[in-house]
Design an enzyme around this catalytic site. Structure first.
Site, PDB file in Angstrom:
ATOM      1  CE1 TYR A 186      -1.849   3.423   1.158  1.00 22.48           C
ATOM      2  CE2 TYR A 186      -4.153   3.582   1.800  1.00 22.48           C
ATOM      3  CZ  TYR A 186      -2.982   4.174   1.382  1.00 22.48           C
ATOM      4  OH  TYR A 186      -2.946   5.524   1.173  1.00 22.48           O
ATOM      5  NE  ARG A 229       4.199  15.928   5.220  1.00 23.67           N
ATOM      6  CZ  ARG A 229       4.103  15.047   4.230  1.00 23.67           C
ATOM      7  NH1 ARG A 229       5.181  14.476   3.760  1.00 23.67           N
ATOM      8  NH2 ARG A 229       2.936  14.767   3.703  1.00 23.67           N
ATOM      9  NE  ARG A 232       7.826  12.931   9.542  1.00 22.35           N
ATOM     10  CZ  ARG A 232       8.767  12.302   8.848  1.00 22.35           C
ATOM     11  NH1 ARG A 232       9.963  12.145   9.353  1.00 22.35           N
ATOM     12  NH2 ARG A 232       8.493  11.849   7.640  1.00 22.35           N
ATOM     13  NE  ARG A 264      -2.610  13.229   6.328  1.00 25.31           N
ATOM     14  CZ  ARG A 264      -2.376  12.541   5.206  1.00 25.31           C
ATOM     15  NH1 ARG A 264      -3.343  11.914   4.607  1.00 25.31           N
ATOM     16  NH2 ARG A 264      -1.180  12.479   4.709  1.00 25.31           N
ATOM     17  CG  ASP A 267      -1.370   6.559   8.409  1.00 29.92           C
ATOM     18  OD1 ASP A 267      -1.227   7.710   7.965  1.00 29.92           O
ATOM     19  OD2 ASP A 267      -1.651   5.582   7.696  1.00 29.92           O
TER      20      ASP A 267
HETATM   21  O1  CP3 Z   1      -5.913  14.280  10.526  1.00 31.98           O
HETATM   22  C1  CP3 Z   1      -4.946  14.269  11.319  1.00 31.98           C
HETATM   23  O2  CP3 Z   1      -4.288  15.273  11.610  1.00 31.98           O
HETATM   24  C2  CP3 Z   1      -4.641  12.971  12.017  1.00 31.98           C
HETATM   25  C3  CP3 Z   1      -3.606  12.172  11.462  1.00 31.98           C
HETATM   26  C4  CP3 Z   1      -3.787  11.384  10.185  1.00 31.98           C
HETATM   27  C5  CP3 Z   1      -2.658  11.004   9.418  1.00 31.98           C
HETATM   28  N1  CP3 Z   1      -3.085  10.157   8.429  1.00 31.98           N
HETATM   29  C6  CP3 Z   1      -1.286  11.407   9.687  1.00 31.98           C
HETATM   30  C7  CP3 Z   1      -0.279  11.291   8.622  1.00 31.98           C
HETATM   31  C8  CP3 Z   1      -4.912  10.799   9.605  1.00 31.98           C
HETATM   32  C9  CP3 Z   1      -6.374  10.921   9.983  1.00 31.98           C
HETATM   33  C10 CP3 Z   1      -4.440  10.024   8.503  1.00 31.98           C
HETATM   34  C11 CP3 Z   1      -5.320   9.198   7.673  1.00 31.98           C
HETATM   35  C12 CP3 Z   1      -4.788   8.623   6.432  1.00 31.98           C
HETATM   36  N2  CP3 Z   1      -3.570   8.083   6.196  1.00 31.98           N
HETATM   37  C13 CP3 Z   1      -5.546   8.461   5.263  1.00 31.98           C
HETATM   38  C14 CP3 Z   1      -6.993   8.841   5.136  1.00 31.98           C
HETATM   39  C15 CP3 Z   1      -7.164  10.292   4.954  1.00 31.98           C
HETATM   40  C16 CP3 Z   1      -6.998  10.769   3.561  1.00 31.98           C
HETATM   41  O3  CP3 Z   1      -6.134  11.616   3.347  1.00 31.98           O
HETATM   42  O4  CP3 Z   1      -7.742  10.290   2.698  1.00 31.98           O
HETATM   43  C17 CP3 Z   1      -4.743   7.843   4.298  1.00 31.98           C
HETATM   44  C18 CP3 Z   1      -5.134   7.505   2.886  1.00 31.98           C
HETATM   45  C19 CP3 Z   1      -3.486   7.577   4.916  1.00 31.98           C
HETATM   46  C20 CP3 Z   1      -2.322   6.884   4.316  1.00 31.98           C
HETATM   47  C21 CP3 Z   1      -1.140   7.746   4.321  1.00 31.98           C
HETATM   48  N3  CP3 Z   1      -0.403   8.066   5.441  1.00 31.98           N
HETATM   49  C22 CP3 Z   1      -0.516   8.378   3.226  1.00 31.98           C
HETATM   50  C23 CP3 Z   1      -0.999   8.277   1.792  1.00 31.98           C
HETATM   51  C24 CP3 Z   1       0.597   9.064   3.715  1.00 31.98           C
HETATM   52  C25 CP3 Z   1       1.623   9.806   2.943  1.00 31.98           C
HETATM   53  C26 CP3 Z   1       1.062  11.075   2.426  1.00 31.98           C
HETATM   54  C27 CP3 Z   1       1.903  12.236   2.848  1.00 31.98           C
HETATM   55  O5  CP3 Z   1       1.298  13.288   3.090  1.00 31.98           O
HETATM   56  O6  CP3 Z   1       3.135  12.097   2.908  1.00 31.98           O
HETATM   57  C28 CP3 Z   1       0.626   8.889   5.115  1.00 31.98           C
HETATM   58  C29 CP3 Z   1       1.603   9.457   6.051  1.00 31.98           C
HETATM   59  C30 CP3 Z   1       1.020  10.453   7.021  1.00 31.98           C
HETATM   60  N4  CP3 Z   1      -0.055  10.197   7.828  1.00 31.98           N
HETATM   61  C31 CP3 Z   1       1.540  11.749   7.313  1.00 31.98           C
HETATM   62  C32 CP3 Z   1       0.720  12.278   8.326  1.00 31.98           C
HETATM   63  C33 CP3 Z   1       0.865  13.599   9.032  1.00 31.98           C
HETATM   64  C34 CP3 Z   1       2.767  12.388   6.705  1.00 31.98           C
HETATM   65  C35 CP3 Z   1       3.883  11.981   7.625  1.00 31.98           C
HETATM   66  C36 CP3 Z   1       5.156  12.734   7.504  1.00 31.98           C
HETATM   67  O7  CP3 Z   1       5.889  12.491   6.533  1.00 31.98           O
HETATM   68  O8  CP3 Z   1       5.484  13.485   8.444  1.00 31.98           O
END
Ligand code: CP3
Length: 369
Positions: free
Chosen positions: A167, A38, A47, A34, A83
């Site tokens: 999910y 943010r 964003r 990740r 994602d």
């Molecule tokens: O690693 C990276 O920088 C690449 C991008 C990436 C994202 N999600 C971007 C994202 C990767 C590899 C993921 C994987 C992901 N997404 C996982 C597996 C990794 C882990 O953490 O176990 C999971 C479970 C998800 C599902 C998901 N997507 C959730 C639970 C959320 C919300 C959580 C949050 O932080 O708000 C997302 C949204 C998400 N995916 C964001 C990002 C940068 C936040 C988006 C935003 O609001 O700007």
């Protein structure tokens, strides 16, 4: 297929990939889960006024976001900005992301009668064409870096069937996973057929990413740690194992397996023989060594990890000591099975940047033997 098949060409490979292959490197490579997100002001800037989906589905913007951590920190890996739920949307599941809530699926696949919503004929090159374009653009960008620049590795990824199925069954992120476990234990046949379909999708999806230029791919089984070892072996591992095997037959490029909260699942993870094991922050190095030894995998499998991401909310001294401890604990893997520094899960959104820099500096100045 690629220059990566010729061992003599290894010097041309990114340092991260050489470390994954068990080669000694001049310092410990680092990237972190990740890493685009943010905690970076430049992310929040792009964003602003846009949804997460718009950002991740607009190729130029997603490419820019993917590059942000590399531009700021010169990390050794660039992970594509997307994602794990992206291919589900491509296969017919409408979804959106809500502030503070995370992903929300507008269509669940909670039982057999809903299976048809997840199209069986998912075609990643068409249904997630933007993901291929993001990777190809990043590939071209990396290949065009000036000679003499340390080349970062390009990383693709996919969610594991169990995590994706959770999910689909829950309709979003869950705290207790009651519906998921309800399906696992109460409708096992359905859960297996959903996982089977997701497995076929993810094999296609990851092959597409390899073809589009990814140097390595990571499988995220973020929620499989809610299962006991026996249940993980029955309901999750067979599917990630199939993906690992299919990919490792398809390409010499490394496959990384990450399972969240998995200290109790090491044996089952190692048995799948991924090239790289990505360790949750609760996992202890001696336990990894022990389990690898018992499986005959010691010095054959690389590890990646595993500092607690919330250490970054601590003092700089704490960050330094925690990163150093991780480096010391896994020093025995460097140049043998292989070792790459990472966090033990994704970085949190308000991690202070100076602490991230301290972590990077600590890793880069750590002496390797
Ligand atoms: O690693 C990276 O920088 C690449 C991008 C990436 C994202 N999600 C971007 C994202 C990767 C590899 C993921 C994987 C992901 N997404 C996982 C597996 C990794 C882990 O953490 O176990 C999971 C479970 C998800 C599902 C998901 N997507 C959730 C639970 C959320 C919300 C959580 C949050 O932080 O708000 C997302 C949204 C998400 N995916 C964001 C990002 C940068 C936040 C988006 C935003 O609001 O700007």
């Amino acid at each position: 297929m690629s220059s990566q098949t010729t061992p003599n060409d290894n010097q041309a490979l990114p340092m991260l990939i050489r470390a994954f292959a068990g080669e000694a490197t001049p310092r410990t490579p680092i990237w972190y889960m990740r890493q685009a997100g943010r905690y970076l002001p430049e992310y929040n800037e792009l964003r602003r006024g846009r949804s997460f989906l718009e950002l991740s589905e607009t190729v130029e913007l997603a490419v820019e976001v993917s590059l942000q951590p590399f531009r700021r920190f010169a990390v050794d890996g660039i992970i594509m900005f997307s994602d794990i739920l992206t291919p589900l949307k491509g296969a017919g599941i409408p979804l959106h992301f809500e502030e503070k809530k995370g992903p929300v699926l507008d269509q669940t696949v909670a039982d057999e009668s809903e299976m048809h919503h997840l199209r069986e004929d998912f075609d990643p090159g068409v249904d997630t064409a933007h993901v291929a374009d993001i990777l190809k653009t990043l590939r071209a960008h990396i290949d065009a870096l000036p000679a003499g620049t340390e080349r970062p590795a390009l990383l693709g990824f996919a969610g594991a069937p169990f995590t994706l199925a959770s999910y689909l069954v829950e309709g979003g992120t869950s705290k207790k996973f009651e519906k998921t476990k309800g399906a696992v234990f109460g409708a096992s046949e359905f859960f297996h057929s959903l996982s089977d379909r997701l497995t076929e999708h993810m094999i296609r999806y990851l092959k597409m990413q390899i073809d589009a230029g990814a140097d390595a791919v990571q499988i995220f089984d973020s929620w499989a740690g809610i299962l006991s070892p026996a249940d993980y072996a029955e309901f999750a591992a067979p599917y990630t194992q199939r993906i690992v095997a299919a990919l490792q037959e398809y390409t010499p490029r490394p496959v990384i397996l990450f399972v969240g909260n998995s200290a109790h699942l090491l044996k089952e993870m190692i048995a799948q023989q991924p090239r790289v094991l990505s360790l949750d922050w609760r996992v202890q190095a001696p336990a990894v060594e022990r389990e690898m030894e018992a499986a005959g995998a010691l010095n054959k499998m690389a590890v990646q990890g595993n500092m607690d991401p919330l250490t970054l909310y601590g003092t700089p001294e704490r960050v330094r000591s925690a990163a150093s401890r991780v480096l010391e604990n896994f020093a025995g893997f460097a140049g043998r099975g292989g070792y790459v520094f990472n966090l033990g899960h994704g970085i949190h959104p308000s991690s202070p940047i100076p602490n991230v820099q301290t972590m990077l500096d600590t890793v880069r100045s750590f002496p390797v033997k």
